[in-house]
Design an enzyme around this catalytic site. Structure first.
Site, PDB file in Angstrom:
ATOM      1  CE  LYS A  30       5.620  -6.138  -1.739  1.00  0.00           C
ATOM      2  NZ  LYS A  30       4.978  -6.842  -2.856  1.00  0.00           N
ATOM      3  CE  LYS A  79       2.031   0.621  -1.899  1.00  0.00           C
ATOM      4  NZ  LYS A  79       2.655  -0.323  -2.747  1.00  0.00           N
ATOM      5  CE  LYS A 134      -2.235  -6.489  -3.677  1.00  0.00           C
ATOM      6  NZ  LYS A 134      -2.531  -7.013  -4.907  1.00  0.00           N
TER       7      LYS A 134
END
Ligand code: TYM
Length: 342
Positions: free
Chosen positions: A122, A205, A208
């Site tokens: 991230k 994966k 969102k």
């Protein structure tokens, strides 16, 4: 990573959380939500949390955050979590989470945080510009769990490393203060859909934050959107294999079979026994029908529930009060152990 310690002294208690950061998707449903109702029916006290304080480790528009928190609450209820039987609340309303997180910030080591793959993913190359909260995120997550002395945490595969860190924090706290106060939590990562993959790339994966909406099925998608996304899902040109081993090295095929198995409550073997040898032109419409049949009632129930935000807020307030009844004495005891004058 860590040596397990016996948890015999602790009553079994389930805790799990989901970030209200929008785009609730099929991975969240199969990896987490759908399984939460199971622990409830097994009669174990279960506590489920909209982790709004985790969500703000990256920028959230305040109005969107409020809306998403209510929508996520509706998602829990529509997936079968009963707010009377379980405790359903949002993190920021129970201040003990932040209080224990601070203690854990002082127990956990910088190196532990910097090793987390989610931090690396991230924060990317721009770590200097990431929020301090994003780095400390797993200490708050450990606090979420341990402020209830939770023993079991149902999650998807991607949270495994954070749960190992939770165990390390509990062990270090117990050792540092010479107590046996925090349980060594067990991750519960079970079923055929602990890692649902992107519909556009079977090696990534379902997430969102993927810029392509076609990569995921959102719980708010209508029947047409669900069917279209499955029809367009990336696949290889071969038919489905006749045996489970034949799914190795075929990430997209494996993903669709896993999704089918999880939605239908079947094993992968059973799905292959029924559909092995089929072309995707035959299998995909079956999967689309199944997905629509399972997901449409959830999305329409979510719509119905979110139409009454006041009712959702009442559920969250009541859940927060019940959560606090458990968390407050554990927090008080923690302060006492650490040496804070009360
Ligand atoms: P979050 O909000 O990213 O995801 C919520 C849950 O959904 C699971 N999940 C998936 N499962 C299968 N396939 C996927 N593609 C997929 N994507 C997401 C996640 O594993 C998770 O179970 N840090 C957590 C939230 C959290 C938490 C906690 C969880 C905060 N405190 C305490 C458990 C206990 C997170 O960001 O999950």
């Amino acid at each position: 990573m860590s040596e397990s310690q016996p948890n015999a002294a602790f009553t079994p208690r389930v805790f799990s959380g989901i970030q209200p950061s929008g785009n609730l998707h099929l991975g969240n449903y199969l990896g987490a939500l759908k399984r939460f109702a199971d622990s409830q029916t097994a009669g174990i006290q279960s506590i489920f949390c909209m982790v709004d304080m985790h969500a703000i480790t990256v920028w959230q528009d305040p109005e969107a955050l409020r809306r998403q928190t209510r929508e996520l609450t509706a998602g829990f209820i529509a997936s079968g979590v009963d707010p009377e039987q379980s405790i359903l609340f949002n993190q920021s309303q129970v201040t003990e989470h932040a209080q224990l997180a601070w203690i854990f910030n002082c127990v956990a080591r910088m190196g532990w945080m910097q090793r987390m793959t989610q931090w690396k993913d991230k924060a990317g190359k721009n770590q200097q510009n990431a929020s301090l909260g994003l780095l400390a995120y797993p200490a708050l997550m450990a606090a979420d769990i341990l402020v209830y002395h939770a023993t079991h945490v149902p999650v998807g595969e991607d949270q495994k490393q954070h749960l190992e860190l939770t165990r390390d924090i509990a062990i270090k706290f117990n050792n540092d203060f010479g107590v046996d106060f925090f349980p060594i939590t067990e991750p519960v990562i079970e079923g055929t859909a602990t890692r649902v993959m992107s519909l556009r790339d079977g090696t990534k994966k379902m997430s969102k934050s993927d810029p392509s909406d076609m990569s995921r099925i959102n719980l708010t998608d209508d029947a047409d959107a669900i069917a279209q996304k499955i029809r367009k899902a990336k696949t290889d040109p071969e038919p489905l294999p006749e045996s489970v081993e034949g799914l190795e090295d075929r990430p997209e095929a494996r993903n669709l079979v896993n999704i089918y198995a999880a939605l239908a409550d079947l094993s992968v073997e059973q799905v292959i026994a029924e559909h092995g040898g089929q072309q995707f032109g035959t299998f995909k419409p079956s999967l689309a029908d199944l997905a629509v049949a399972k997901l449409e009632p959830i999305s329409s129930e979510m719509k119905r529930l979110t139409a009454d935000p006041a009712q959702i807020d009442t559920i969250l307030r009541r859940g927060s009060e019940r959560a606090r009844e458990i968390a407050a004495p554990i927090m008080e005891k923690t302060y006492e152990i650490v040496g804070m004058v009360r």
